[in-house]
Scaffold this motif. Structure first.
Motif, PDB file in Angstrom:
ATOM      1  N   LEU A 134      40.869   3.192  41.624  1.00 26.94           N
ATOM      2  CA  LEU A 134      40.172   2.500  42.704  1.00 26.94           C
ATOM      3  C   LEU A 134      39.735   1.128  42.217  1.00 26.94           C
ATOM      4  O   LEU A 134      39.224   0.983  41.114  1.00 26.94           O
ATOM      5  CB  LEU A 134      38.945   3.305  43.151  1.00 26.94           C
ATOM      6  CG  LEU A 134      38.163   2.777  44.346  1.00 26.94           C
ATOM      7  CD1 LEU A 134      39.000   2.875  45.624  1.00 26.94           C
ATOM      8  CD2 LEU A 134      36.854   3.543  44.516  1.00 26.94           C
ATOM      9  N   LEU A 135      39.948   0.121  43.055  1.00 29.09           N
ATOM     10  CA  LEU A 135      39.472  -1.236  42.798  1.00 29.09           C
ATOM     11  C   LEU A 135      38.339  -1.516  43.764  1.00 29.09           C
ATOM     12  O   LEU A 135      38.514  -1.446  44.982  1.00 29.09           O
ATOM     13  CB  LEU A 135      40.599  -2.243  42.993  1.00 29.09           C
ATOM     14  CG  LEU A 135      40.208  -3.733  42.979  1.00 29.09           C
ATOM     15  CD1 LEU A 135      39.589  -4.126  41.643  1.00 29.09           C
ATOM     16  CD2 LEU A 135      41.420  -4.605  43.302  1.00 29.09           C
ATOM     17  N   VAL A 136      37.148  -1.821  43.236  1.00 26.11           N
ATOM     18  CA  VAL A 136      35.972  -2.099  44.059  1.00 26.11           C
ATOM     19  C   VAL A 136      35.694  -3.594  44.011  1.00 26.11           C
ATOM     20  O   VAL A 136      35.612  -4.191  42.935  1.00 26.11           O
ATOM     21  CB  VAL A 136      34.744  -1.317  43.553  1.00 26.11           C
ATOM     22  CG1 VAL A 136      33.543  -1.553  44.479  1.00 26.11           C
ATOM     23  CG2 VAL A 136      35.062   0.170  43.449  1.00 26.11           C
ATOM     24  N   MET A 137      35.538  -4.213  45.186  1.00 25.73           N
ATOM     25  CA  MET A 137      35.319  -5.653  45.235  1.00 25.73           C
ATOM     26  C   MET A 137      34.508  -6.022  46.467  1.00 25.73           C
ATOM     27  O   MET A 137      34.319  -5.214  47.378  1.00 25.73           O
ATOM     28  CB  MET A 137      36.659  -6.393  45.227  1.00 25.73           C
ATOM     29  CG  MET A 137      37.571  -6.075  46.373  1.00 25.73           C
ATOM     30  SD  MET A 137      39.291  -6.599  46.077  1.00 25.73           S
ATOM     31  CE  MET A 137      39.065  -8.228  45.366  1.00 25.73           C
ATOM     32  N   GLY A 138      34.027  -7.277  46.487  1.00 27.14           N
ATOM     33  CA  GLY A 138      33.263  -7.763  47.626  1.00 27.14           C
ATOM     34  C   GLY A 138      34.161  -8.394  48.669  1.00 27.14           C
ATOM     35  O   GLY A 138      35.336  -8.671  48.412  1.00 27.14           O
ATOM     36  N   PRO A 139      33.614  -8.666  49.861  1.00 25.74           N
ATOM     37  CA  PRO A 139      34.422  -9.254  50.933  1.00 25.74           C
ATOM     38  C   PRO A 139      34.622 -10.748  50.788  1.00 25.74           C
ATOM     39  O   PRO A 139      35.543 -11.311  51.391  1.00 25.74           O
ATOM     40  CB  PRO A 139      33.602  -8.933  52.188  1.00 25.74           C
ATOM     41  CG  PRO A 139      32.185  -8.898  51.690  1.00 25.74           C
ATOM     42  CD  PRO A 139      32.254  -8.320  50.304  1.00 25.74           C
ATOM     43  N   GLY A 140      33.777 -11.408  50.005  1.00 24.34           N
ATOM     44  CA  GLY A 140      33.820 -12.859  49.912  1.00 24.34           C
ATOM     45  C   GLY A 140      32.483 -13.442  50.342  1.00 24.34           C
ATOM     46  O   GLY A 140      31.630 -12.747  50.897  1.00 24.34           O
ATOM     47  N   SER A 141      32.297 -14.712  50.093  1.00 13.77           N
ATOM     48  CA  SER A 141      30.998 -15.344  50.355  1.00 13.77           C
ATOM     49  C   SER A 141      30.841 -15.871  51.770  1.00 13.77           C
ATOM     50  O   SER A 141      29.730 -16.158  52.212  1.00 13.77           O
ATOM     51  CB  SER A 141      30.774 -16.498  49.363  1.00 13.77           C
ATOM     52  OG  SER A 141      31.818 -17.453  49.464  1.00 13.77           O
ATOM     53  N   GLU A 142      31.948 -16.020  52.514  1.00 15.67           N
ATOM     54  CA  GLU A 142      31.881 -16.547  53.873  1.00 15.67           C
ATOM     55  C   GLU A 142      31.714 -15.410  54.878  1.00 15.67           C
ATOM     56  O   GLU A 142      32.581 -14.541  54.972  1.00 15.67           O
ATOM     57  CB  GLU A 142      33.146 -17.345  54.205  1.00 15.67           C
ATOM     58  CG  GLU A 142      33.345 -18.584  53.361  1.00 15.67           C
ATOM     59  CD  GLU A 142      32.271 -19.633  53.620  1.00 15.67           C
ATOM     60  OE1 GLU A 142      31.773 -19.682  54.769  1.00 15.67           O
ATOM     61  OE2 GLU A 142      31.923 -20.368  52.679  1.00 15.67           O
ATOM     62  N   PRO A 143      30.628 -15.400  55.649  1.00 17.84           N
ATOM     63  CA  PRO A 143      30.434 -14.335  56.646  1.00 17.84           C
ATOM     64  C   PRO A 143      31.571 -14.294  57.659  1.00 17.84           C
ATOM     65  O   PRO A 143      32.023 -15.324  58.146  1.00 17.84           O
ATOM     66  CB  PRO A 143      29.106 -14.726  57.324  1.00 17.84           C
ATOM     67  CG  PRO A 143      28.406 -15.615  56.337  1.00 17.84           C
ATOM     68  CD  PRO A 143      29.502 -16.353  55.614  1.00 17.84           C
ATOM     69  N   GLY A 144      32.049 -13.080  57.941  1.00 19.24           N
ATOM     70  CA  GLY A 144      33.107 -12.926  58.926  1.00 19.24           C
ATOM     71  C   GLY A 144      34.475 -13.361  58.467  1.00 19.24           C
ATOM     72  O   GLY A 144      35.400 -13.498  59.273  1.00 19.24           O
ATOM     73  N   GLN A 145      34.636 -13.552  57.160  1.00 21.12           N
ATOM     74  CA  GLN A 145      35.930 -13.991  56.632  1.00 21.12           C
ATOM     75  C   GLN A 145      36.140 -13.409  55.240  1.00 21.12           C
ATOM     76  O   GLN A 145      35.288 -13.541  54.360  1.00 21.12           O
ATOM     77  CB  GLN A 145      35.978 -15.522  56.576  1.00 21.12           C
ATOM     78  CG  GLN A 145      37.285 -16.086  56.070  1.00 21.12           C
ATOM     79  CD  GLN A 145      37.309 -17.601  56.089  1.00 21.12           C
ATOM     80  OE1 GLN A 145      36.506 -18.235  56.777  1.00 21.12           O
ATOM     81  NE2 GLN A 145      38.207 -18.189  55.329  1.00 21.12           N
ATOM     82  N   LEU A 146      37.272 -12.767  55.039  1.00 23.44           N
ATOM     83  CA  LEU A 146      37.585 -12.216  53.728  1.00 23.44           C
ATOM     84  C   LEU A 146      38.063 -13.315  52.799  1.00 23.44           C
ATOM     85  O   LEU A 146      38.758 -14.237  53.214  1.00 23.44           O
ATOM     86  CB  LEU A 146      38.674 -11.143  53.850  1.00 23.44           C
ATOM     87  CG  LEU A 146      38.342  -9.910  54.685  1.00 23.44           C
ATOM     88  CD1 LEU A 146      39.549  -8.982  54.755  1.00 23.44           C
ATOM     89  CD2 LEU A 146      37.135  -9.172  54.122  1.00 23.44           C
TER      90      LEU A 146
END
Length: 268
Positions: free
Chosen positions: A236-248
């Motif tokens: 499993l690779l766990v990561m965040g969505p990114g710093s921009e809200p509503g955008q990966l």
């Protein structure tokens, strides 16, 4: 479809982490395709390991008897199966408001049913909970490597580490923490912190959360999206969505398309 329920399993929780606040809830959307079936099997195994309740959203193309056979193997789970007249995207987005984890296969039959291939990006982007996209090579999908990998260096590192440490503890897996340090170049984005500081902060948080878990730290000298390819031999690779809200972020989108293992995107 008539709901299928069973006796809740008695699964021993970690004495140290995570703290028990409520019983976890896992939701799986499947269309009966190869990857829909793989996602269902992944969700069943995960729900068993974390002692979670499971809700299955089944498309019209799904084989109800096949789903029932799989649930019967995990008959001690508190599980239910249901369908919805809403669109697949609306059904699963609504479900994400009432669950802790949404599980999807990375590709399905076609865009005319619960086909996850065309819905992966919008669902991961707008989901109200953590999302796992089941993809990768067979051993990773079957969780045979014994490693959970956390990708750090973004704005949601604490949430990423917490999720990865929790799952590694529940799975009794090792924890690998990876930070990509960009190569110098005209398009390189300068980092706000030294790479070793990023890894040390992650190690310190793991030590605080799970003192008995010693992570393996890896500094990858490459562009962040290229580091996705280094996550082989992980379950499993766990990561965040990114710093921009509503955008990966580009890194997250790359992982959803190319990672050699299932990908969990946290919802901070």
């Amino acid at each position: 479809m008539t709901a299928t329920t069973a006796v809740t399993p008695a699964v021993a929780a970690s004495a140290e982490y995570p703290p028990e606040r409520h019983r976890p809830r896992v939701t799986i959307g499947t269309d009966g395709s190869t990857w829909g079936d793989a996602a269902l099997e992944w969700a069943l195994r995960h729900a068993w390991l974390v002692n979670a309740g499971l809700k299955v959203y089944s498309a019209k193309t799904s084989d109800d008897h096949a789903i029932a056979r799989r649930l019967d193997v995990y008959r001690w789970l508190n599980a239910s199966v249901t369908t919805s007249d809403d669109s697949p995207e609306q059904t699963l987005l609504t479900a994400s408001t009432e669950t802790d984890l949404l599980v999807l296969g990375h590709h399905g039959h076609s865009p005319h049913n619960l086909s996850i291939g065309h819905l992966v990006l919008p669902l991961v982007t707008h989901s109200h909970c953590d999302t796992v996209i089941v993809r990768g090579e067979p051993r990773a999908v079957r969780a045979e490597h014994g490693w959970v990998t956390a990708a750090v260096g973004g704005s949601h590192d604490d949430a990423v580490i917490r999720r990865a440490a929790e799952i590694a503890t529940r799975y009794r897996d090792g924890l690998r923490i990876v930070h990509a340090w960009p190569l110098p170049g005209p398009r390189a984005v300068p980092s706000k912190a030294e790479p070793n500081e990023v890894l040390e902060k992650a190690r310190a948080l793991v030590a605080k959360l799970v003192p008995t878990l010693t992570p393996s730290l890896h500094l990858v000298r490459s562009r962040p999206h290229e580091a996705v390819e280094t996550c082989s031999r992980s379950d499993l690779l766990v990561m965040g969505p990114g710093s921009e809200p509503g955008q990966l972020s580009a890194v997250t989108r790359t992982a959803l398309h190319l990672a050699p293992c299932p990908v969990l995107v946290v919802r901070p």
